[in-house]
Design a protein around this motif. Sequence first.
Motif, PDB file in Angstrom:
ATOM      1  N   VAL A  30      -2.601   4.798   8.972  1.00  0.00           N
ATOM      2  CA  VAL A  30      -1.459   5.663   9.266  1.00  0.00           C
ATOM      3  C   VAL A  30      -0.437   5.554   8.139  1.00  0.00           C
ATOM      4  CG1 VAL A  30       0.418   6.166  10.880  1.00  0.00           C
ATOM      5  CG2 VAL A  30      -1.812   5.445  11.742  1.00  0.00           C
ATOM      6  N   VAL A  31      -0.134   6.678   7.502  1.00  0.00           N
ATOM      7  CA  VAL A  31       0.786   6.706   6.372  1.00  0.00           C
ATOM      8  C   VAL A  31       1.704   7.915   6.496  1.00  0.00           C
ATOM      9  CG1 VAL A  31      -0.761   5.501   4.774  1.00  0.00           C
ATOM     10  CG2 VAL A  31      -0.866   7.996   4.960  1.00  0.00           C
ATOM     11  N   GLU A  32       2.735   7.924   5.667  1.00  0.00           N
ATOM     12  CA  GLU A  32       3.679   9.046   5.609  1.00  0.00           C
ATOM     13  C   GLU A  32       3.728   9.585   4.181  1.00  0.00           C
ATOM     14  OE1 GLU A  32       8.506   9.840   5.927  1.00  0.00           O
ATOM     15  OE2 GLU A  32       7.607   8.155   7.003  1.00  0.00           O
ATOM     16  N   GLU A  33       3.577  10.901   4.033  1.00  0.00           N
ATOM     17  CA  GLU A  33       3.640  11.518   2.711  1.00  0.00           C
ATOM     18  C   GLU A  33       5.100  11.593   2.283  1.00  0.00           C
ATOM     19  OE1 GLU A  33       3.633  14.072  -0.601  1.00  0.00           O
ATOM     20  OE2 GLU A  33       4.552  14.679   1.291  1.00  0.00           O
ATOM     21  N   VAL A  34       5.426  11.119   1.076  1.00  0.00           N
ATOM     22  CA  VAL A  34       6.822  10.919   0.695  1.00  0.00           C
ATOM     23  C   VAL A  34       7.604  12.214   0.534  1.00  0.00           C
ATOM     24  CG1 VAL A  34       6.363   8.696  -0.405  1.00  0.00           C
ATOM     25  CG2 VAL A  34       6.178  10.787  -1.756  1.00  0.00           C
ATOM     26  N   THR A  35       6.957  13.294   0.136  1.00  0.00           N
ATOM     27  CA  THR A  35       7.686  14.537  -0.133  1.00  0.00           C
ATOM     28  C   THR A  35       8.019  15.303   1.140  1.00  0.00           C
ATOM     29  OG1 THR A  35       6.576  14.742  -2.269  1.00  0.00           O
ATOM     30  CG2 THR A  35       7.648  16.715  -1.404  1.00  0.00           C
ATOM     31  N   GLU A  69      -1.856  11.300  -5.190  1.00  0.00           N
ATOM     32  CA  GLU A  69      -1.018  11.092  -6.368  1.00  0.00           C
ATOM     33  C   GLU A  69      -0.400   9.699  -6.338  1.00  0.00           C
ATOM     34  OE1 GLU A  69       1.794  14.241  -6.296  1.00  0.00           O
ATOM     35  OE2 GLU A  69       0.405  15.699  -7.167  1.00  0.00           O
ATOM     36  N   PRO A  70      -0.115   9.124  -7.506  1.00  0.00           N
ATOM     37  CA  PRO A  70       0.530   7.809  -7.544  1.00  0.00           C
ATOM     38  C   PRO A  70       1.862   7.826  -6.794  1.00  0.00           C
ATOM     39  CG  PRO A  70      -0.293   8.421  -9.717  1.00  0.00           C
ATOM     40  CD  PRO A  70      -0.432   9.638  -8.849  1.00  0.00           C
ATOM     41  N   ARG A  71       2.117   6.746  -6.059  1.00  0.00           N
ATOM     42  CA  ARG A  71       3.372   6.558  -5.329  1.00  0.00           C
ATOM     43  C   ARG A  71       3.612   7.712  -4.349  1.00  0.00           C
ATOM     44  NH1 ARG A  71       6.533   2.863  -8.234  1.00  0.00           N
ATOM     45  NH2 ARG A  71       8.407   3.635  -7.197  1.00  0.00           N
ATOM     46  N   GLY A  72       2.550   8.244  -3.793  1.00  0.00           N
ATOM     47  CA  GLY A  72       2.671   9.448  -2.973  1.00  0.00           C
ATOM     48  C   GLY A  72       2.852   9.214  -1.486  1.00  0.00           C
ATOM     49  N   PHE A  73       2.765   7.951  -1.008  1.00  0.00           N
ATOM     50  CA  PHE A  73       2.771   7.719   0.431  1.00  0.00           C
ATOM     51  C   PHE A  73       3.563   6.460   0.775  1.00  0.00           C
ATOM     52  CE2 PHE A  73      -0.904  10.182  -0.657  1.00  0.00           C
ATOM     53  CZ  PHE A  73      -0.955  11.154   0.330  1.00  0.00           C
ATOM     54  N   LEU A  74       3.979   6.405   2.043  1.00  0.00           N
ATOM     55  CA  LEU A  74       4.638   5.217   2.579  1.00  0.00           C
ATOM     56  C   LEU A  74       3.704   4.583   3.596  1.00  0.00           C
ATOM     57  CD1 LEU A  74       8.272   6.523   3.264  1.00  0.00           C
ATOM     58  CD2 LEU A  74       7.507   5.122   1.339  1.00  0.00           C
ATOM     59  N   GLU A  76       3.982   1.560   6.309  1.00  0.00           N
ATOM     60  CA  GLU A  76       4.911   0.623   6.957  1.00  0.00           C
ATOM     61  C   GLU A  76       6.222   0.544   6.180  1.00  0.00           C
ATOM     62  OE1 GLU A  76       3.160  -3.131   7.978  1.00  0.00           O
ATOM     63  OE2 GLU A  76       1.225  -2.225   8.393  1.00  0.00           O
ATOM     64  N   GLY A  77       6.680   1.697   5.689  1.00  0.00           N
ATOM     65  CA  GLY A  77       7.962   1.775   5.008  1.00  0.00           C
ATOM     66  C   GLY A  77       7.936   1.449   3.530  1.00  0.00           C
ATOM     67  N   ARG A  78       6.765   1.056   2.980  1.00  0.00           N
ATOM     68  CA  ARG A  78       6.669   0.695   1.564  1.00  0.00           C
ATOM     69  C   ARG A  78       5.899   1.768   0.804  1.00  0.00           C
ATOM     70  NH1 ARG A  78       3.732  -4.186   0.374  1.00  0.00           N
ATOM     71  NH2 ARG A  78       2.342  -3.518   2.068  1.00  0.00           N
ATOM     72  N   VAL A  79       6.359   2.054  -0.417  1.00  0.00           N
ATOM     73  CA  VAL A  79       5.677   3.035  -1.251  1.00  0.00           C
ATOM     74  C   VAL A  79       4.347   2.469  -1.714  1.00  0.00           C
ATOM     75  CG1 VAL A  79       5.793   4.390  -3.373  1.00  0.00           C
ATOM     76  CG2 VAL A  79       7.849   4.053  -2.012  1.00  0.00           C
ATOM     77  N   VAL A  80       3.286   3.272  -1.583  1.00  0.00           N
ATOM     78  CA  VAL A  80       1.963   2.845  -2.036  1.00  0.00           C
ATOM     79  C   VAL A  80       1.271   4.010  -2.733  1.00  0.00           C
ATOM     80  CG1 VAL A  80       1.688   1.167  -0.167  1.00  0.00           C
ATOM     81  CG2 VAL A  80       0.836   3.499   0.131  1.00  0.00           C
ATOM     82  N   THR A  81       0.228   3.673  -3.447  1.00  0.00           N
ATOM     83  CA  THR A  81      -0.655   4.678  -4.031  1.00  0.00           C
ATOM     84  C   THR A  81      -1.978   4.637  -3.271  1.00  0.00           C
ATOM     85  OG1 THR A  81       0.322   4.525  -6.242  1.00  0.00           O
ATOM     86  CG2 THR A  81      -1.915   5.384  -6.092  1.00  0.00           C
ATOM     87  N   LEU A  82      -2.308   5.738  -2.615  1.00  0.00           N
ATOM     88  CA  LEU A  82      -3.587   5.791  -1.923  1.00  0.00           C
ATOM     89  C   LEU A  82      -4.702   6.087  -2.912  1.00  0.00           C
ATOM     90  CD1 LEU A  82      -3.018   7.718   1.451  1.00  0.00           C
ATOM     91  CD2 LEU A  82      -3.018   5.256   1.020  1.00  0.00           C
TER      92      LEU A  82
END
Length: 276
Positions: A30-35, A69-74, A76-82
Amino acid sequence: MRSRQYDPDLTPPWKRSVPVPEVPAEPDLVVEEVTTGFCGAVVRCEKTAQGPTVTLEDRFGKHRVFPLEPRGFLLEGRVVTLVRPTAPSRAPRGPARTASGSIAVPGARARVARAGRIYVEGRHDAELVERVWGDDLRIEGVVVEYLEGVDDLPSIVRDFGPGPDARLGVLVDHLVPGSKESRIAAEVTGEHVLVVGHPYVDVWEAVKPSSVGIPAWPRVPRGQDWKTGVCAALGWPANTGAAWQRILAGVRSYKDLEPELLGRVEELIDFVTAGS
């Protein structure tokens, strides 16, 4: 004189991007897309002509496709690259979820039942709500009871005596404009009473056909008992109790329910627990 060695990267240190973890986009993560802020569970990863993509499914069953994309998702509240998984994995990597899609609370005890209640129209409705939202309701201390129809709802509401600390939420089948149910709902709705409903003739229809293994719910002629007509059209034995158990067995989480029911139950839980 000795020559100095210069860092080939001339970007000032305070402007350089801080590396973030790479996380395999495994199913159920489960992730959140940053944009967009879209939050959902990973359904699949694919390699396309434009580059790798990930498909997310939110708690209402809506799908969205995003580029990896790099740094595209959160997470648990942290930015990650999927990144695409290197091998299949059966174990979810994100936080554990209840059947409703909420984050599970390990070891949480059931709360003492609050005065507020949620009433549903029938036993099947109550069993379906328990199947998907049972963990959430126990943590919140919300009891669900069934009415066996809504004809007596006005007197039931009067006997219940709703108030600021005892809110009453009611889920009604086939709540459409001009129906008997809509007239009764208008009569009892108030500051401490919320009546909501789904458009289906019966809560059976709120289960996605694909989860039951059928192409669609049959159309039953007016004047014919709907559940009996469904069993006949599907070639099932004329036993509505057994048919319901067959349907309920196909429900494992919120993903097996239609959004028209999901949103209404969430609305009732929020209403009954408001201010707590």
